[in-house]
Motif scaffolding. Structure first.
Motif, PDB file in Angstrom:
ATOM      1  N   ALA B 257       0.840  -1.210   0.000  1.00 25.05           N
ATOM      2  CA  ALA B 257       0.000   0.000   0.000  1.00 25.05           C
ATOM      3  C   ALA B 257       0.869   1.251   0.000  1.00 25.05           C
ATOM      4  O   ALA B 257       0.649   2.184  -0.785  1.00 25.05           O
ATOM      5  CB  ALA B 257      -0.935  -0.015   1.210  1.00 25.05           C
ATOM      6  N   ASN B 258       1.875   1.270   0.876  1.00 25.62           N
ATOM      7  CA  ASN B 258       2.768   2.436   0.921  1.00 25.62           C
ATOM      8  C   ASN B 258       3.511   2.622  -0.394  1.00 25.62           C
ATOM      9  O   ASN B 258       3.709   3.743  -0.865  1.00 25.62           O
ATOM     10  CB  ASN B 258       3.790   2.281   2.057  1.00 25.62           C
ATOM     11  CG  ASN B 258       3.173   2.533   3.425  1.00 25.62           C
ATOM     12  OD1 ASN B 258       1.986   2.826   3.542  1.00 25.62           O
ATOM     13  ND2 ASN B 258       3.981   2.423   4.464  1.00 25.62           N
ATOM     14  N   HIS B 264       3.134   7.256   3.518  1.00 19.94           N
ATOM     15  CA  HIS B 264       2.740   6.441   4.665  1.00 19.94           C
ATOM     16  C   HIS B 264       1.514   7.073   5.299  1.00 19.94           C
ATOM     17  O   HIS B 264       1.190   8.236   5.024  1.00 19.94           O
ATOM     18  CB  HIS B 264       3.901   6.329   5.661  1.00 19.94           C
ATOM     19  CG  HIS B 264       4.364   7.658   6.200  1.00 19.94           C
ATOM     20  ND1 HIS B 264       3.608   8.435   7.060  1.00 19.94           N
ATOM     21  CD2 HIS B 264       5.502   8.366   5.980  1.00 19.94           C
ATOM     22  CE1 HIS B 264       4.254   9.538   7.353  1.00 19.94           C
ATOM     23  NE2 HIS B 264       5.412   9.530   6.692  1.00 19.94           N
ATOM     24  N   PRO B 265       0.808   6.339   6.158  1.00 21.76           N
ATOM     25  CA  PRO B 265      -0.410   6.911   6.736  1.00 21.76           C
ATOM     26  C   PRO B 265      -0.102   8.063   7.698  1.00 21.76           C
ATOM     27  O   PRO B 265       1.022   8.191   8.185  1.00 21.76           O
ATOM     28  CB  PRO B 265      -1.035   5.726   7.484  1.00 21.76           C
ATOM     29  CG  PRO B 265       0.045   4.723   7.665  1.00 21.76           C
ATOM     30  CD  PRO B 265       1.040   4.947   6.577  1.00 21.76           C
ATOM     31  N   ALA B 373      11.416   0.822   7.123  1.00 21.90           N
ATOM     32  CA  ALA B 373      11.148   1.329   8.471  1.00 21.90           C
ATOM     33  C   ALA B 373       9.775   2.002   8.487  1.00 21.90           C
ATOM     34  O   ALA B 373       8.996   1.852   9.446  1.00 21.90           O
ATOM     35  CB  ALA B 373      12.235   2.313   8.893  1.00 21.90           C
ATOM     36  N   GLU B 374       9.444   2.716   7.415  1.00 19.62           N
ATOM     37  CA  GLU B 374       8.128   3.362   7.345  1.00 19.62           C
ATOM     38  C   GLU B 374       7.009   2.323   7.244  1.00 19.62           C
ATOM     39  O   GLU B 374       5.961   2.470   7.870  1.00 19.62           O
ATOM     40  CB  GLU B 374       8.077   4.329   6.152  1.00 19.62           C
ATOM     41  CG  GLU B 374       8.875   5.594   6.417  1.00 19.62           C
ATOM     42  CD  GLU B 374       8.870   6.558   5.241  1.00 19.62           C
ATOM     43  OE1 GLU B 374       8.316   6.207   4.170  1.00 19.62           O
ATOM     44  OE2 GLU B 374       9.436   7.657   5.402  1.00 19.62           O
ATOM     45  N   GLN B 396       2.563  10.156  16.785  1.00 19.42           N
ATOM     46  CA  GLN B 396       2.510   9.481  18.088  1.00 19.42           C
ATOM     47  C   GLN B 396       3.256   8.150  18.036  1.00 19.42           C
ATOM     48  O   GLN B 396       3.977   7.792  18.967  1.00 19.42           O
ATOM     49  CB  GLN B 396       1.053   9.190  18.468  1.00 19.42           C
ATOM     50  CG  GLN B 396       0.364  10.298  19.245  1.00 19.42           C
ATOM     51  CD  GLN B 396      -1.081   9.900  19.532  1.00 19.42           C
ATOM     52  OE1 GLN B 396      -1.875   9.722  18.607  1.00 19.42           O
ATOM     53  NE2 GLN B 396      -1.413   9.754  20.803  1.00 19.42           N
ATOM     54  N   ALA B 397       3.029   7.412  16.957  1.00 27.78           N
ATOM     55  CA  ALA B 397       3.698   6.111  16.840  1.00 27.78           C
ATOM     56  C   ALA B 397       5.202   6.297  16.725  1.00 27.78           C
ATOM     57  O   ALA B 397       5.990   5.605  17.378  1.00 27.78           O
ATOM     58  CB  ALA B 397       3.154   5.353  15.631  1.00 27.78           C
ATOM     59  N   LEU B 398       5.602   7.261  15.902  1.00 24.86           N
ATOM     60  CA  LEU B 398       7.034   7.488  15.683  1.00 24.86           C
ATOM     61  C   LEU B 398       7.719   7.938  16.969  1.00 24.86           C
ATOM     62  O   LEU B 398       8.840   7.540  17.259  1.00 24.86           O
ATOM     63  CB  LEU B 398       7.232   8.539  14.578  1.00 24.86           C
ATOM     64  CG  LEU B 398       8.671   8.906  14.240  1.00 24.86           C
ATOM     65  CD1 LEU B 398       9.461   7.685  13.758  1.00 24.86           C
ATOM     66  CD2 LEU B 398       8.709   9.998  13.166  1.00 24.86           C
TER      67      LEU B 398
END
Lengths: 342, 429
Positions: B257-258, B264-265, B373-374, B396-398
């Motif tokens: 998808a990416n 990325h999302p 990584a992404e 937030q995830a990063l």
């Protein structure tokens, strides 16, 4: 060429005389010629049924003549082969059947829920190693119920028949390459079971020209003269034999060979598939056409050792089963020798 | 071989295409990264492989590397378990001429990776459970090695940040890094994606990605196993080692998808839980996830993954465009510009080494680490959204402070199994 049922009975009688009684009592051969007719069997402990067609014994010319269009050299020389009577699956083995073995679906656990002791057959069947789980979806989205089971290795197909034999108390196994071609031809000496005209192939078979995208539910095309469906096309079918392009050259072309087979070994490749499949061209569906398995069929399996149960790139492969009336001696107790190195 | 034999080979386009597509890809790589050296003398450009993590995937990767290119030798091996190395060597018998790992280059223990890196290797394969990947990536880059790293490249935000630092350092040092998202080296996917990026289906407005399969292996605890030995041998079921199956496995489909969206999302909301795999042998991971990802411009990606027996299976990626539709895993485009990949695939697990080694030998090393990584963080984001039940953003995830690695990793470390995440109660950290 046809051989009369009378002749095949004679042959059966003659064979019985010379057969030593070495068949395991746990798996008795009970069929007599009188009982030699089509039947349906329900796999014990399940609702799943499969149908078997009675194939009379006979003698035929195996392979194809050098004059047959599109014929590669591994189909020759033609040679006479004598086949003993057997039953053959009317259809390719479907996921309904294969899932019971591969994933243990629909099978009562041991001890079963009713609290009764499982039969000896059940216990033997339970002791047969089941496939390790595949990492992806082995149907590849091509349909499950009523559809041919696909992507299994030769070893897995052999183990399925061993499991089914233990479940049912009858000898089920893969057909030999010679039995398969005999049954596919159903008396035909032409390129296809219905003649030489490839234009008619679409009436009998799913293949690249009439269906380029997927295998189909079994039994949706015309059967061959002996009532077998999808012998040509849909999925290519495993037979017992190791592939050797020169195997036919080793067989005496003057005297009928009785039940020739190149026995499977501990090798994982190459084994023979027959009949061609949904990805193949018309010429690959000819009765005599042979194809050998290769490690290309597992090229997306990233592990070492690779799975001995599942191919990652063989959505065109399935199988059907046979049951001999009298098992030939060199196939008695046959089981796959392929092992995963632990 | 007579005329008809040749004809049969040509007729079986899938078999015939294999060679063409593999060569076409090699050509593509050469064009992209400069001219391939014509001859590989065993010497200066010999690839000396060190294998860190000798399970079945690591062993497979070592064989893939050996078979990918001339002049590749396996020279050193490291694992926490001696039995893994023994079994790996036995399974590499087929390529034994390219295996030269005497006893003194077989390293066992938690520091085995350091010893492999200290040996005279110039290409390391990182194939331990993913929890260790950031540590090993950092050390391998510091040691100046070219790297093939299995996916995923981390299991949490801190791991991703470490990996991104390693990526920058590797760029500075000119190191080659390939990552095991092999679809990016698979002929059919590459050809399909090239057309998607040329606008074959217009703008992508939505995608659906799936990895719904049956159960995988499990190793219940045995007498005499410490907490650590059990968790390492049964690593799939512990988030600190595996990242959960959305990260460990579904990352492949999220990566597609990416790749298609070239981004990325920016956030995600997700559902998930463990409904079937509830016993202690299944550690603390979920058995199903459904995640709604949001990308820039309102593009949504629906993601599903499941590991349950007797359920409908599906491993695929579908891309919905403004002017057409693409079933990426079937290499099929429908709409005004229909297209179907015309032949058979290459061997993607071998090709990823062929491409990486070609780039090294051409002096134009490529580095896929940031991209993967992404994709890994995309999966971690989905897991965080499902575990917490909250909307979670990319940032937030990063920037997450959730470091899943136990404070001490050793054989006698006391390792309680972290509780299973409970949506609405587990907080994003």
């Amino acid at each position: 060429m046809y051989l009369s049922v009378f002749a095949s009975c004679l042959l059966l009688a003659a064979y019985s005389l010379v057969t030593r009684s070495t068949i395991s009592p746990a798996v008795p051969v009970t069929a007599t010629p009188e009982e030699f007719k089509p039947y349906a069997e329900t796999i014990p402990g399940t609702q799943v049924k499969f149908e078997m067609v009675a194939i009379p014994g006979g003698t035929y010319q195996m392979g194809s003549p050098a004059t047959e269009p599109h014929r590669p050299s591994d189909e020759g020389p033609q040679h006479p082969v004598t086949i003993r009577p057997f039953w053959m699956g009317k259809y390719e083995v479907t996921w309904d059947e294969y899932d019971l073995f591969a994933f243990g679906t629909g099978i009562e656990k041991s001890p079963n829920r009713t609290g009764t002791t499982n039969s000896e057959e059940q216990q033997v069947a339970d002791a047969i190693t089941r496939p390790t789980p595949p990492y992806a979806d082995p149907t590849f989205g091509y349909g499950r119920s009523g559809h041919p089971a696909i992507s299994m290795t030769h070893h897995a197909a052999m183990e399925y028949t061993r499991w089914l034999s233990a479940k049912t108390g009858k000898i089920y196994r893969l057909p030999t390459e010679a039995e398969w071609e005999y049954a596919c031809r159903a008396g035909s000496t032409a390129a296809y079971s219905f003649g030489d005209d490839a234009a008619k192939l679409g009436e009998y078979a799913w293949y690249s020209a009439n269906n380029s995208s997927r295998p189909h539910r079994v039994g949706r095309k015309k059967p061959n003269a002996w009532g077998l469906y999808d012998m040509e096309g849909n999925v290519a079918e495993w037979v017992l034999d190791l592939y050797d392009k020169d195997f036919y050259k080793t067989i005496n072309p003057l005297i009928p060979a009785v039940g020739p087979v190149l026995l499977p070994t501990e090798q994982e490749y190459p084994y023979v598939v027959r009949g061609g499949g949904w990805t193949d061209a018309a010429a690959d569906l000819r009765c005599a056409a042979r194809r050998a398995s290769t490690d290309e069929w597992s090229r997306q399996d990233p592990q070492l050792p690779q799975s001995i149960w599942w191919h990652t790139d063989a959505t065109f492969v399935g199988f059907r089963i046979v049951r001999p009336v009298e098992e030939q001696e060199n196939l008695e107790g046959l089981k796959s020798k392929v092992k995963k190195l632990e | 071989m007579n005329g008809s034999d040749t004809e049969r080979d040509a007729r079986s386009s899938r078999r015939a295409f294999l060679k063409t597509s593999t060569m076409a890809m090699a050509g593509g790589v050469a064009a992209q990264f400069g001219v391939l050296p014509a001859v590989h003398a065993a010497g200066s450009d010999e690839i000396r492989v060190g294998l860190i993590g000798c399970g079945e995937r690591g062993t497979g990767a070592a064989q893939n590397a050996i078979e990918s290119s001339p002049g590749v030798k396996l020279m050193a091996m490291g694992d926490v378990f001696a039995d893994h190395i023994d079994k790996s060597l036995a399974n590499l018998e087929k390529v034994r001429d390219s295996v030269d790992v005497p006893e003194d280059r077989r390293f066992v223990g938690f520091d085995a990776y350091e010893k492999v890196l200290a040996s005279d290797v110039n290409y390391v394969i990182l194939a331990t459970p993913p929890g260790f990947r950031p540590l090993h990536l950092k050390a391998a880059v510091t040691a100046g090695k070219n790297i093939f790293a299995e996916k995923p490249v981390a299991v949490d935000g801190p791991g991703i940040r470490s990996v991104l630092e390693a990526h920058e350092e590797a760029k500075t040092k000119g190191l080659a890094i390939g990552v095991g998202t092999q679809r990016r080296h698979q002929a059919g996917y590459r050809e399909t994606m090239k057309r998607i990026q040329d606008g074959a289906i217009g703008e992508i407005v939505e995608a659906r990605v799936y990895w719904n399969q049956g159960p995988i292996w499990v190793h219940p605890r045995q007498d005499g196993w410490s907490d650590m030995e059990w968790q390492l041998r049964n690593w799939y079921y512990f988030t600190w080692l595996c990242g959960d199956h959305i990260v460990e496995q579904h990352v492949h489909n999220l990566d597609v998808a990416n790749w298609a969206l070239k981004s990325h999302p920016i956030g995600a909301v997700g559902l998930g839980g463990r409904q079937v795999r509830t016993g202690p042998e299944y550690g603390n991971i979920y058995d199903h996830f459904a995640v709604d990802y949001e990308y820039e411009k309102g593009v949504r990606v629906a993601s599903y993954c499941r590991q349950m027996p007797n359920c409908e299976n599906n491993v695929s990626e579908a891309l919905v465009g403004s002017k057409g539709f693409c079933q990426a895993n079937k290499y099929s485009i429908t709409g005004p510009r229909p297209w179907q990949f015309p032949g058979q695939d290459n061997k993607p697990y071998t090709q990823e080494h062929t491409d990486l080694i070609a780039s090294i030998r051409a002096g134009k090393p490529y580095n896929e680490l940031k991209t993967v990584a992404e994709s890994t963080l995309t999966a971690i984001l989905g897991r965080m959204a499902a575990y917490t039940g909250k909307a979670v953003t990319w940032d937030q995830a990063l920037n997450s402070k959730e470091d899943l690695m136990p404070s001490r990793v050793d054989w006698d470390a006391k390792l309680d199994v972290a509780p299973v995440a409970m949506p609405g109660q587990t907080e994003p950290v």
